[in-house]
Design a protein around this motif. Structure first.
Motif, PDB file in Angstrom:
ATOM      1  N   GLY B  74       0.920  -1.332  -0.054  1.00  0.00           N
ATOM      2  CA  GLY B  74      -0.089   0.023   0.043  1.00  0.00           C
ATOM      3  C   GLY B  74       0.896   1.337  -0.123  1.00  0.00           C
ATOM      4  O   GLY B  74       1.954   1.166   0.136  1.00  0.00           O
ATOM      5  N   GLY B  75       0.253   2.202  -0.317  1.00  0.00           N
ATOM      6  CA  GLY B  75       0.786   3.781  -0.162  1.00  0.00           C
ATOM      7  C   GLY B  75       1.989   3.808  -1.104  1.00  0.00           C
ATOM      8  O   GLY B  75       2.025   3.270  -2.363  1.00  0.00           O
ATOM      9  N   ALA B  76       3.261   4.175  -0.512  1.00  0.00           N
ATOM     10  CA  ALA B  76       4.555   4.314  -1.430  1.00  0.00           C
ATOM     11  C   ALA B  76       5.106   2.919  -1.725  1.00  0.00           C
ATOM     12  O   ALA B  76       5.880   2.976  -2.769  1.00  0.00           O
ATOM     13  CB  ALA B  76       5.367   5.051  -0.681  1.00  0.00           C
ATOM     14  N   PHE B  77       4.678   1.931  -1.219  1.00  0.00           N
ATOM     15  CA  PHE B  77       5.475   0.566  -1.474  1.00  0.00           C
ATOM     16  C   PHE B  77       4.950  -0.163  -2.801  1.00  0.00           C
ATOM     17  O   PHE B  77       3.836  -0.247  -3.134  1.00  0.00           O
ATOM     18  CB  PHE B  77       5.249  -0.578  -0.332  1.00  0.00           C
ATOM     19  N   SER B  78       6.003  -0.341  -3.762  1.00  0.00           N
ATOM     20  CA  SER B  78       5.560  -0.880  -5.074  1.00  0.00           C
ATOM     21  C   SER B  78       5.430  -2.516  -4.653  1.00  0.00           C
ATOM     22  O   SER B  78       6.026  -3.044  -3.701  1.00  0.00           O
ATOM     23  CB  SER B  78       6.764  -0.734  -5.960  1.00  0.00           C
TER      24      SER B  78
END
Lengths: 220, 258
Positions: B74-78
């Motif tokens: 989620g969010g910034a994590f690829s």
């Protein structure tokens, strides 16, 4: 009542043999090339990457939704003008028929792979396989078995489609038949024999596919 | 990994399918050697939670760690790449409700597939390992058969051997006995029980409340994508703290008596 005279056919026997040889060689070429294109396109259709899926779908629809005779003529007359690349009637014939068949093979490949339960790839992935390993080791071996009968059916249709290359003066069975018919003034006998030869080749193949289908149905 | 660090750690896990939120902020830790049973009504998210533990379902948010390998979502994590995910999954074994044996391979080849393709063991070594595991689940004499010839209970025991052949740190069971005829459930539960006795770390989604009570160390009750109750197996099943757990278990007790 028409007086049949098949004796005249015998003198053209080498024309028929040569024509049948060209037809079979042509079939082998377009089936092999078509299967390669179809497998690639079928796998692309199932890719996670949307551009690959779109490319595959575009290809399949263009070739499924235009008559193969139109494709043949287009490759021979239109393509060289657009690209500047001259091609022989044989090249144009192989290219268009292989791509035409490939579109149908592609759908068979896609359907065969999609018919394998998702539990199979889940089990493969859960073991730690990559999606490529799962496809090669688990999905494709099972899917290929299911694809064999429809692929063979399509290849039989491909053999029949090779008769269209006579339009480009490729000396296949039908083209040689036309030559013999003009030469002998006995078109009824000649075209009857041409039909009989196609039938004699295709009927055993059709029986073979039928047997294969029944055997696969039993083993499932 | 230090001795005190749990084998499995799930933090703030979220998963939605379309408009349907299946898991909301789930936190769970499983110690090494611990057996945890996930129970709950259908649609509670217990299977999805289990599948998040080996990333067959990719979470929308939160963190999943098994052993040394950890992923955040989620969010910034690829999203992790396919090779990283495959490595992660290789550390967990999973057993499915529908067995999912490979029908085009013999029983022996099924069990050898992971060691050969994923672990790249030499064939002789893989075969030795596979035959040993088949003996362990009581199916040594079925090695050359195809799965179609086996009973459901035998299929599931082969599936357990196949998962164990990866020598995983953790075993995940997704309703492993739900597709079995009642008389075949016992043989599969017996194999699971002996695994637990050997100290295997196990997470199992199950409807076998009696098995959960006897074999699991901990029972986790989920409802509507939330962990409602999490405690020692006998305590949760015999004297649940939460009304929702009581209501769910009452349904089972009624079934037993009826």
């Amino acid at each position: 009542m028409y007086q049949w005279d098949f004796a005249v056919v015998w003198s053209y026997r080498w024309l028929f043999v040569n024509g049948l040889w060209v037809t079979l060689a042509f079939t082998a070429a377009i089936v092999a090339l078509g299967l390669a294109v179809g497998l690639l396109s079928g796998l692309m259709r199932l890719s996670r990457l949307a551009p690959l899926r779109w490319t595959s779908q575009g290809y399949v629809e263009v070739f499924r939704c235009t008559p193969v005779l139109v494709q043949l003529v287009w490759f021979y007359y239109a393509m060289p003008i657009l690209t500047g690349v001259e091609m022989s009637a044989t090249t144009a014939g192989v290219l268009s028929l292989a791509l035409y068949g490939g579109a149908f093979y592609s759908e068979i490949v896609r359907g065969g792979i999609a018919s394998i339960e998702t539990g199979q790839s889940e089990a493969a992935l859960a073991l730690g396989m990559t999606p490529a390993q799962s496809m090669r080791r688990i999905i494709l071996p099972q899917a290929l078995k299911r694809m064999v009968p429809p692929l063979m059916n399509q290849s039989i249709i491909q053999l029949k489609n090779t008769s269209l290359v006579s339009v480009l003066a490729v000396p296949d069975l039908l083209y040689q038949g036309q030559a013999a018919a003009h030469d002998s003034y006995r078109p009824l006998e000649i075209y009857t024999i041409v039909a009989v030869i196609y039938f004699a080749v295709l009927f055993p193949l059709t029986l073979l596919v039928g047997r294969l289908e029944r055997r696969l149905a039993r083993s499932d | 990994m230090s001795m005190t660090q749990p084998m499995i750690e799930v933090a703030a896990l979220r998963k939605t399918f379309g408009a349907n939120t299946v898991l909301r902020d789930v936190n769970l830790q499983v110690r090494k050697g611990e057996v945890v049973a996930l129970i709950g009504p259908s649609g509670s998210g217990k299977s999805t939670l289990l599948r998040c533990l080996n990333l067959l379902v990719v979470p929308d948010g939160g963190r999943v760690r098994v052993g040394e390998q950890s992923f955040a979502f989620g969010g910034a994590f690829s999203l992790p790449g396919t090779a990283a995910m495959a490595r992660f999954r290789a550390a967990t074994g999973m057993v499915f409700q529908q067995f999912n044996l490979f029908p085009h391979m013999t029983v022996l080849a099924n069990v050898m597939e992971g060691p050969l393709t994923v672990r790249r063991l030499p064939r002789a070594r893989a075969e030795e390992l596979a035959r040993g595991l088949l003996a362990k689940v009581g199916l040594a004499e079925k090695a050359e058969q195809y799965p179609a010839r086996l009973s459901g209970g035998q299929k599931q025991r082969v599936a357990i051997a196949r998962a164990l052949a990866m020598e995983p740190a953790v075993m995940l069971f997704d309703e492993a006995t739900s597709a079995l005829d009642p008389e075949l459930v016992g043989e599969v539960l017996a194999v699971m029980q002996s695994l637990a006795a050997e100290g295997m770390t196990m997470v199992t989604v199950t409807h076998e409340i009696a098995f959960a009570r006897e074999v699991a160390h901990r029972v986790v009750f989920l409802r509507d994508g939330v962990i409602v109750e999490d405690g020692p197996a006998r305590q949760v099943i015999d004297t649940p703290r939460e009304e929702a757990t009581r209501a769910f278990l009452a349904h089972f007790h009624r079934q037993r008596e009826g």
